[in-house]
Design a protein around this motif. Structure first.
Motif, PDB file in Angstrom:
ATOM      1  N   ARG A 193       4.546 -31.926  40.082  1.00 37.84           N
ATOM      2  CA  ARG A 193       5.246 -30.787  39.490  1.00 37.84           C
ATOM      3  C   ARG A 193       5.661 -31.033  38.042  1.00 37.84           C
ATOM      4  NH1 ARG A 193       8.188 -29.311  45.287  1.00 37.84           N
ATOM      5  NH2 ARG A 193       6.249 -28.460  46.164  1.00 37.84           N
ATOM      6  N   TYR A 194       5.906 -32.287  37.680  1.00 37.88           N
ATOM      7  CA  TYR A 194       6.149 -32.587  36.263  1.00 37.88           C
ATOM      8  C   TYR A 194       4.860 -32.412  35.458  1.00 37.88           C
ATOM      9  CZ  TYR A 194      10.922 -34.329  36.890  1.00 37.88           C
ATOM     10  OH  TYR A 194      12.286 -34.424  37.124  1.00 37.88           O
ATOM     11  N   ARG A 195       3.742 -32.766  36.062  1.00 37.29           N
ATOM     12  CA  ARG A 195       2.459 -32.554  35.393  1.00 37.29           C
ATOM     13  C   ARG A 195       2.189 -31.063  35.191  1.00 37.29           C
ATOM     14  NH1 ARG A 195      -0.979 -37.143  38.744  1.00 37.29           N
ATOM     15  NH2 ARG A 195      -0.686 -38.852  37.224  1.00 37.29           N
ATOM     16  N   THR A 196       2.571 -30.275  36.174  1.00 35.30           N
ATOM     17  CA  THR A 196       2.421 -28.815  36.049  1.00 35.30           C
ATOM     18  C   THR A 196       3.283 -28.293  34.904  1.00 35.30           C
ATOM     19  OG1 THR A 196       1.959 -28.579  38.417  1.00 35.30           O
ATOM     20  CG2 THR A 196       2.702 -26.613  37.252  1.00 35.30           C
ATOM     21  N   THR A 197       4.472 -28.863  34.764  1.00 34.48           N
ATOM     22  CA  THR A 197       5.354 -28.480  33.656  1.00 34.48           C
ATOM     23  C   THR A 197       4.675 -28.784  32.323  1.00 34.48           C
ATOM     24  OG1 THR A 197       7.322 -28.984  34.979  1.00 34.48           O
ATOM     25  CG2 THR A 197       7.612 -28.821  32.588  1.00 34.48           C
ATOM     26  N   MET A 198       4.073 -29.942  32.204  1.00 34.96           N
ATOM     27  CA  MET A 198       3.391 -30.334  30.962  1.00 34.96           C
ATOM     28  C   MET A 198       2.230 -29.377  30.656  1.00 34.96           C
ATOM     29  SD  MET A 198       3.456 -34.451  31.636  1.00 34.96           S
ATOM     30  CE  MET A 198       2.483 -34.874  30.182  1.00 34.96           C
ATOM     31  N   GLU A 199       1.498 -29.001  31.681  1.00 37.16           N
ATOM     32  CA  GLU A 199       0.376 -28.070  31.489  1.00 37.16           C
ATOM     33  C   GLU A 199       0.873 -26.693  31.028  1.00 37.16           C
ATOM     34  OE1 GLU A 199      -1.559 -28.037  35.245  1.00 37.16           O
ATOM     35  OE2 GLU A 199      -2.336 -30.104  35.060  1.00 37.16           O
ATOM     36  N   SER A 200       1.975 -26.237  31.623  1.00 34.65           N
ATOM     37  CA  SER A 200       2.503 -24.927  31.236  1.00 34.65           C
ATOM     38  C   SER A 200       3.055 -24.955  29.810  1.00 34.65           C
ATOM     39  CB  SER A 200       3.575 -24.453  32.226  1.00 34.65           C
ATOM     40  OG  SER A 200       4.667 -25.351  32.282  1.00 34.65           O
ATOM     41  N   TYR A 201       3.567 -26.130  29.395  1.00 31.31           N
ATOM     42  CA  TYR A 201       4.039 -26.277  28.009  1.00 31.31           C
ATOM     43  C   TYR A 201       2.870 -26.141  27.028  1.00 31.31           C
ATOM     44  CZ  TYR A 201       5.272 -28.513  23.625  1.00 31.31           C
ATOM     45  OH  TYR A 201       5.438 -28.778  22.285  1.00 31.31           O
TER      46      TYR A 201
END
Length: 269
Positions: free
Chosen positions: A229-237
């Motif tokens: 989910r942190y990786r998903t945050t990075m992708e959305s950024y």
């Protein structure tokens, strides 16, 4: 909705009202001359006295059924319902007219007016938007059936206004999920909004809220889910900053990205 029940109540109320009116109308009401009654009903309608017009036209609907006069009576009856702003009944009768008299030159107008009734019933964006969606669907049906209609520009303009209302409603719902810390639902609703309204004026804020929701969802997750989910945050950024590199939300979004990067490094080691 029980349209027959509403109709009976409406007609009863109309009759009580008109019977208290002038003697001229009482004579028309008592007349057995169908053509005379129809002529006077149209005159009442054109003068804006739609209550009296309705009382006459209601009787004439039964008397003229199956005759050449039936279309005219049904048309003015529908228009009189619209005149008194009974948009639910007007919508019903306009749609019924367009089906019953599908070959009539008036069928196009009536289908448009049916959609206009739903448009008039559309409430403020903060309320339930069922009538708004109905109006949009009915205008689309009209445009599909009559793509070259002289009313198409009016229909498109009204659909744009309805879309704006639905857009605001969808955005408010998505933000409510975010504000109430239902971050998974917020991300879903925000992404869905981008699909439903690709040209939305809220795109910048939506993309930022997706970053923020993803980050807070990751923070609140169990250990086994945090890395993903942190990786998903990075992708959305990355999606956000690519679209709005000079955004007013940039500093906050970048902070979520940096914190997510650190967490990914920590959880991956």
């Amino acid at each position: 909705m029980d349209y027959k029940k509403i109709l009976y109540v409406t007609v009863a109320a109309i009759t009580v009202f008109v019977l208290s009116g002038c003697s001229d109308f009482n004579k028309v009401l008592k007349s057995t001359d169908i053509d005379f009654k129809y002529k006077r009903a149209v005159e009442y309608y054109e003068d804006g006295d739609c209550i009296r017009a309705l009382a006459l036209l209601e009787e004439l609907i039964g008397l003229t059924r199956g005759t050449q006069r039936s279309e005219d009576v049904y048309y003015y009856y529908s228009k009189s319902q619209f005149c008194i702003k009974d948009y639910y009944l007007a919508n019903y009768y306009f749609k019924s007219f367009s089906k019953t008299f599908s070959n009539s030159p008036r069928a196009q107008e009536c289908l448009f007016l049916a959609a206009l009734c739903s448009y008039e019933l559309s409430p403020e964006y903060s309320l339930d938007q069922l009538d708004t969606q109905n109006a949009k669907d009915e205008f689309q049906l009209f445009l599909d059936k009559y793509p070259t209609s002289p009313l198409r520009d009016s229909a498109n303009h009204m659909m744009e206004r309805l879309d704006k209302k639905l857009e605001i409603k969808a955005f408010e719902i998505a933000k409510l999920y975010h504000q109430t810390e239902r971050y998974k639902a917020a991300v879903f609703a925000l992404n869905q909004m981008l699909k439903d309204f690709p040209g939305t004026r809220f795109r910048e804020e939506i993309l930022f809220l997706i970053v923020e929701s993803n980050f807070k969802y990751a923070e609140a997750s169990i250990e086994a889910k945090k890395l993903e989910r942190y990786r998903t945050t990075m992708e959305s950024y990355i999606t956000f900053v690519s679209a709005f590199p000079a955004s007013n939300f940039l500093d906050r979004a970048e902070a979520y990205y940096k914190r997510s990067t650190k967490q990914v490094e920590k959880l991956s080691s």
